[in-house]
Design a protein around this motif. Structure first.
Motif: not given
Length: 188
Positions: A47-48, A100, A104, A123, A126, A128, A163
Motif C-alpha cells: 500500500l505504501k 483498495l 491506497q 503512489d 498504483y 496492486p 494492514v
C-alpha cells in the motif's frame, strides 16, 4: 546517541492458505531457478512503498497510522492469475477494486500530509499485485518461471481486516504491527 533510521512499508499481508500458496510458489522458483529475493518478506500487497523513519519515533508512526486506519472499512480482495512487469517481475494478480484503490490513494495523501513522506511514482500509478519473483529473476529463466507459475495458476479471495507495518530487520522484512480496520489494533 546517533539517530537510528529504519526502513518501513505498509501492506496487506494475507494469512493462512493464501500466504502458504504464495510462499510455495516462491520456494519453487528458488528450487528450480535459484530466485530467492522475494523470500525476504512475507507475500503481500504493498500500500505504501518503503520509506525511512526515525526508529526512536516508531510509536508516533504507529499512533498516526492508527488514526488513519481506524476509520477504514474492510473489503474483499481477489487474487486471480499470474502477471508480469516486463521480463523482470512476476506477480500474482490482484483484481483492482474501488475500496483498495481508495485506501491506497487516501493513505498516500495521509502519508504526504501527516507523516511528511515523499510521494513516490508508485503512489500515483498504483498497480496492486503480490510479487513472487523479482530482482534476481534472470532473463534466461523468465519464460520457464512464467510457464511454471501460469500452469499452477492462482485464485483466492480474502477479507481484508488489517494492514501490516513491516520493518527491515537485517536482510529481511518483518511484520512489526497490525492495524485493524474499523479501529481494531493489535501488535504482532
Amino acid at each position: 546517541m546517533a539517530k537510528q533510521i529504519g526502513k518501513y512499508f505498509l501492506a496487506i499481508v494475507p494469512k493462512g492458505d493464501i500466504q502458504e500458496q504464495a510462499t510455495r510458489m516462491k520456494l519453487e522458483l528458488k528450487e528450480n531457478f535459484n530466485i530467492k529475493y522475494a523470500l525476504k518478506s512475507p507475500s503481500h500487497v504493498t500500500l505504501k512503498m518503503p520509506f525511512r523513519w526515525n526508529e526512536a519515533k516508531e510509536e508516533k508512526l504507529i499512533d498516526k497510522l492508527q488514526i488513519f486506519f481506524g476509520d477504514k472499512e474492510g473489503f474483499k480482495l481477489t487474487f486471480k492469475g499470474i502477471g508480469r512487469f516486463g521480463r523482470r517481475v512476476i506477480y500474482i494478480r490482484v483484481e483492482e477494486q474501488a475500496q483498495l484503490i481508495k485506501m491506497q490513494s487516501d493513505l498516500s495523501t495521509y502519508c504526504r500530509h501527516e507523516l511528511k513522506l515523499v510521494e513516490e511514482l508508485s503512489d500515483k500509478a498504483y498497480h496492486p499485485h503480490m510479487t513472487v519473483g523479482f530482482k534476481d529473476l534472470k532473463d534466461q529463466h523468465f519464460d520457464g518461471c512464467m510457464k511454471l507459475l501460469k500452469d499452477r495458476g492462482f485464485f483466492e479471495v480474502m477479507d481484508v481486516q488489517e494492514v501490516a507495518l513491516l520493518k527491515k530487520e537485517g536482510f529481511s522484512w518483518t511484520v512489526v504491527h497490525m492495524f485493524g480496520v474499523n479501529g481494531e489494533y493489535s501488535k504482532n
